[in-house]
Design a protein around this motif. Sequence first.
Motif, PDB file in Angstrom:
ATOM      1  N   UNK A   1       0.807  -1.224   0.000  1.00  0.00           N
ATOM      2  CA  UNK A   1       0.000   0.000   0.000  1.00  0.00           C
ATOM      3  C   UNK A   1       0.842   1.278   0.000  1.00  0.00           C
ATOM      4  N   UNK A   2       2.131   1.177   0.269  1.00  0.00           N
ATOM      5  CA  UNK A   2       2.975   2.375   0.253  1.00  0.00           C
ATOM      6  C   UNK A   2       3.910   2.316  -0.953  1.00  0.00           C
ATOM      7  N   UNK A   3       4.549   3.430  -1.220  1.00  0.00           N
ATOM      8  CA  UNK A   3       5.498   3.457  -2.338  1.00  0.00           C
ATOM      9  C   UNK A   3       6.936   3.341  -1.855  1.00  0.00           C
ATOM     10  N   UNK A   4       7.131   2.804  -0.658  1.00  0.00           N
ATOM     11  CA  UNK A   4       8.481   2.592  -0.137  1.00  0.00           C
ATOM     12  C   UNK A   4       9.156   1.462  -0.916  1.00  0.00           C
ATOM     13  N   UNK A   5      10.479   1.465  -0.960  1.00  0.00           N
ATOM     14  CA  UNK A   5      11.202   0.400  -1.668  1.00  0.00           C
ATOM     15  C   UNK A   5      10.948  -0.978  -1.066  1.00  0.00           C
TER      16      UNK A   5
ATOM     17  N   UNK B   1       8.474   6.918  15.915  1.00  0.00           N
ATOM     18  CA  UNK B   1       8.290   6.320  14.591  1.00  0.00           C
ATOM     19  C   UNK B   1       9.610   5.746  14.106  1.00  0.00           C
ATOM     20  N   UNK B   2       9.500   4.660  13.347  1.00  0.00           N
ATOM     21  CA  UNK B   2      10.697   4.044  12.765  1.00  0.00           C
ATOM     22  C   UNK B   2      10.298   3.281  11.507  1.00  0.00           C
ATOM     23  N   UNK B   3      11.290   2.954  10.715  1.00  0.00           N
ATOM     24  CA  UNK B   3      11.100   2.101   9.549  1.00  0.00           C
ATOM     25  C   UNK B   3      11.525   0.689   9.921  1.00  0.00           C
TER      26      UNK B   3
END
Length: 172
Positions: free
Chosen positions: A84-88, A107-109
């Motif tokens: 749903x996201x455009x993250x790699x 927040x974190x990835x």
Amino acid sequence: MKTRAVKIFTGANFRVPEHIQRIDSYHTHGWQLRYGKSKMFSDHSNDGSGARQALRLATAELKKRIAKLDAPSGLRRGIGSNKSSNLPVGISGPIVRQRAGRNTRDASFGVSLPRFGQKPTTRNVYIATENTYTLEKYKRALAKAVAMRKAAEKAYQSAATKAKREAAKKLK
């Protein structure tokens, strides 16, 4: 390197390394190499008498290609259709959570790091708390997450290629 038993239409049995497939049709009998660009090694006979020599040639070509090409890694390169996201690939987030004993959320990835011959591992890249969150911190954390993933992919590819080349040395 993995091999498997293949019985051809004449009843002859062969030990065939992975990446080589048998093709037997009305007009074609031979071995197809599928490592890099595919190449057909024909028996040059309709009775299968040239199958052993064709397999030797295909195996020799396989060894050459393994020596100069990177191993196929199987790692996902493109973003899946259900993401749903455009993250790699391999990066998710931002993940927002409130830790026990804290009054603010952070927040974190999440970064999935592939490891050859082992299960992948996950690492978190801290972005900021809800009070200190900025677009600049988001971009810096994302760049760090992308760099971590690329380094893990490179190490995975290197280890896979090294293992493939070691296994190819044992081919006859």
